[in-house]
Design an enzyme around this catalytic site. Structure first.
Site, PDB file in Angstrom:
ATOM      1  N   LEU A  30       0.845  -1.191   0.000  1.00  0.00           N
ATOM      2  CA  LEU A  30       0.000   0.000   0.000  1.00  0.00           C
ATOM      3  C   LEU A  30       0.886   1.250   0.000  1.00  0.00           C
ATOM      4  O   LEU A  30       1.628   1.498   0.951  1.00  0.00           O
ATOM      5  CB  LEU A  30      -0.908   0.001   1.233  1.00  0.00           C
ATOM      6  CG  LEU A  30      -1.742  -1.272   1.436  1.00  0.00           C
ATOM      7  CD1 LEU A  30      -2.632  -1.116   2.661  1.00  0.00           C
ATOM      8  CD2 LEU A  30      -2.570  -1.597   0.197  1.00  0.00           C
ATOM      9  N   ARG A  37       2.562  13.948   6.568  1.00  0.00           N
ATOM     10  CA  ARG A  37       3.472  14.276   7.674  1.00  0.00           C
ATOM     11  C   ARG A  37       4.931  14.426   7.231  1.00  0.00           C
ATOM     12  O   ARG A  37       5.762  14.909   7.971  1.00  0.00           O
ATOM     13  CB  ARG A  37       3.340  13.209   8.780  1.00  0.00           C
ATOM     14  CG  ARG A  37       2.000  13.268   9.492  1.00  0.00           C
ATOM     15  CD  ARG A  37       1.718  12.010  10.319  1.00  0.00           C
ATOM     16  NE  ARG A  37       1.219  10.898   9.496  1.00  0.00           N
ATOM     17  CZ  ARG A  37       0.869   9.706   9.967  1.00  0.00           C
ATOM     18  NH1 ARG A  37       0.979   9.447  11.262  1.00  0.00           N
ATOM     19  NH2 ARG A  37       0.429   8.765   9.153  1.00  0.00           N
ATOM     20  N   GLY A 163      -1.095   1.547  15.880  1.00  0.00           N
ATOM     21  CA  GLY A 163      -2.263   0.782  16.296  1.00  0.00           C
ATOM     22  C   GLY A 163      -1.862  -0.208  17.388  1.00  0.00           C
ATOM     23  O   GLY A 163      -0.796  -0.814  17.319  1.00  0.00           O
ATOM     24  N   ASN A 193       0.713  -2.910  16.045  1.00  0.00           N
ATOM     25  CA  ASN A 193       0.524  -3.408  14.687  1.00  0.00           C
ATOM     26  C   ASN A 193       1.659  -2.881  13.803  1.00  0.00           C
ATOM     27  O   ASN A 193       1.880  -1.683  13.738  1.00  0.00           O
ATOM     28  CB  ASN A 193      -0.838  -2.895  14.190  1.00  0.00           C
ATOM     29  CG  ASN A 193      -1.052  -3.142  12.707  1.00  0.00           C
ATOM     30  OD1 ASN A 193      -0.459  -4.053  12.137  1.00  0.00           O
ATOM     31  ND2 ASN A 193      -1.911  -2.338  12.103  1.00  0.00           N
ATOM     32  N   ALA A 444      57.727  20.576 -21.617  1.00  0.00           N
ATOM     33  CA  ALA A 444      57.037  21.262 -20.534  1.00  0.00           C
ATOM     34  C   ALA A 444      56.413  22.548 -21.062  1.00  0.00           C
ATOM     35  O   ALA A 444      57.030  23.265 -21.854  1.00  0.00           O
ATOM     36  CB  ALA A 444      58.018  21.576 -19.410  1.00  0.00           C
TER      37      ALA A 444
END
Ligand code: UD1
Ligand code: CA
Length: 481
Positions: A30, A37, A163, A193, A444
């Site tokens: 889900l 939040r 829960g 839960n 160089a």
């Protein structure tokens, strides 16, 4: 990793001690909630933990536990995001919940996509820490007790916001009461839960149709427990480790879950033979692979897509992402992304290897080198502050200190090709497109804007073969660089 877990699932032992395949089940995740939040524009389940979206962790664990299929329920806006497929993988089916009317409504919206499955395991998309053996334990208790609904629970010190599992005197589960609806006595219950359930699907579809809308205007999946319990067909199973119960509702919980997962990841690598000198300052993403006897010094960030061979020494303070590091290599205080580093190579301190780079075994990358989209041949040294971009460097090349490939003309990028055994003098600037033949040298400070033939030595600004300069210098001094 996943394959190993799956084989454990298939060999799961029944109490009668015969190996049997677990009953088939479909996982339903889900993930259509608004995640209010989190205070975020990004959907909650796409927020990452250890380099992987929350929902990706849940998909992985369901597949590892042996799900035949996985269905994710998402909102219409998430369904349109390309990040969703990246997060869940292409094997996951998508169901859409048009409006977030609660967890039970979300499951109802999955009914068609789930199809005729007999058993479903439903979990929230934010429970990144749940483990496959806990899911297996739940599925097993569910089958053995012939329940229609089984809840994965955890017993914690302070389950505030979760829960609560309400039991009768005999200890049987009766209901789940959400924080907002809990009486003061129920708030004292420590068993919570986790948000993961094993459910008999045909029973569930019938129940969902009859479910009442809760006090906050949503249909709660947790309200299925009471009717299952009243027919004596509800049960619970515990998680194997309490951190599994940590869901993510806020950014504080996101950080807590990340810390717990990081700890798990480090322990897994240490048990597999990796030395981690300072676990507290070592950050390893979920899918990183590290060979045994590799040592991680303090302060490393090993991000998604990193693969490190055996016997390497990484750090201190290196950042690696989406790269492979060959056996026995060292990466000292450097940043490597999207690159392949061969066996036994030493990189750093303080170098940056960018995407598209391949460093072949036996090469050497020293300090303050930036290398992008280039191949560096075996035995080649890029020792001191230099920029090498869009280049092919042959074998046994020496790139002098301060060399720059000026690969960008303001509009387009151009390629530099350097043959074998070339010596690029300190402070050379190479202005591609340029090819420098085998065994050539640049003096160089030369600016090389034309091809250099094999074996030639060029000097000056712009660089010319030393032989030509000598001839011309005898008649005309004005060209002397
Ligand atoms: C839920 C449980 C709670 C449990 C906790 C564990 C309910 C009613 N409560 O609370 O008992 O202790 O998880 O973390 O289930 N979702 C949808 N559609 C919706 C609403 C939610 O898909 O309309 C999804 C969310 O994206 C989320 C999951 O369901 O992944 C759980 O929802 P969330 O709001 O996080 O529930 P909690 O308040 O945490
Ligand atoms: Ca939650």
């Amino acid at each position: 990793m996943a394959a190993r877990f799956v084989s454990i699932a298939l060999a799961f032992k029944r109490p009668d001690n015969t190996d049997t395949q677990m009953s088939e089940w479909t996982g339903v995740i889900l993930a259509a909630g608004q995640g209010t939040r989190m205070k975020s524009d990004l959907p909650k389940t796409l927020h990452t933990v250890c380099g992987k979206p929350l929902i990706g962790h849940v998909v992985d664990v369901m597949q590892a536990a042996g799900a035949q299929r996985v269905v994710a329920v998402v909102s219409p806006s998430i369904a349109e995001m390309p990040e969703l497929v990246d997060a869940v993988g292409k094997d996951v089916s998508i169901a859409i919940q048009p409006t977030a009317l609660g967890t039970a409504h979300a499951l109802e919206c999955a009914r068609e996509v789930v199809g005729p499955a007999q058993t479903i395991v439903v979990g929230a998309g934010d429970m990144a820490l749940v483990k496959s053996d806990s899911i297996l334990g739940l599925v097993q208790s569910h089958a053995e007790s012939e329940s229609v609904l089984s809840v994965l629970t955890a017993t914690v010190g302070d389950p505030y916001g979760f829960g609560r599992i309400v039991r009768n005197e005999a200890g049987s589960v009766q209901a789940i009461v959400e924080e907002v609806d809990a009486t003061p006595e129920q708030k004292l219950i420590h068993e919570m839960n986790t948000g993961l359930y094993c459910i008999d699907a045909p029973w569930c579809w019938g129940q969902l149709e009859q479910l009442e809308i809760s006090s906050v205007g949503e249909k709660f999946l947790t309200d299925l427990v009471a009717p299952a319990a009243s027919s004596g067909r509800a049960t619970t199973a515990p998680v194997s480790e309490v951190t599994e119960a940590l869901g993510v509702n806020t950014r504080i919980q996101l950080a807590e879950v990340e810390a717990a997962m990081r700890d798990r990841i480090r322990r897994r690598h240490m048990l597999a033979g990796v030395t981690i000198r300072d676990p507290e300052t070592t950050y390893i993403d979920a899918d990183v692979e590290i060979g045994r006897d590799t040592e991680l010094l303090p302060g490393n960030h090993l991000r998604a897509g990193t693969r490190i061979g055996t016997g390497c020494e990484i750090g201190p303070n290196s950042i690696l992402k989406d790269c492979s590091i060959g056996e026995g290599a060292r990466v000292i205080s450097s940043h490597i992304e999207g690159a392949e580093i061969g066996e036994g190579i030493s990189v750093g301190p303080f170098s940056r290897i960018r995407p598209g780079t391949v460093i072949e075994s036996g090469a050497y990358i020293g300090n303050f080198a930036e290398i992008k989209n280039s191949r560096v041949g075996s035995g080649t040294h890029v020792g001191h502050f230099s920029y090498v971009g869009d280049s092919e460097l042959g074998r046994d090349v020496n790139i002098g200190a301060g060399t720059v490939t000026a690969n960008f003309d303001g509009v387009n990028k151009h390629q530099t090709v350097i043959g074998d055994r070339v010596k690029i003098g300190s402070d050379s600037i190479i202005v591609p497109p340029v090819t420098i033949g085998d065994d050539a040298n640049t003096g160089a400070g030369s600016v090389v804007n034309r091809d250099v033939a094999a074996g030639d030595t060029v000097i000056g600004v712009p660089a010319k073969p030393i032989s030509q300069r000598k001839n011309r210098d005898s008649g005309d001094d004005s060209e002397r660089g």
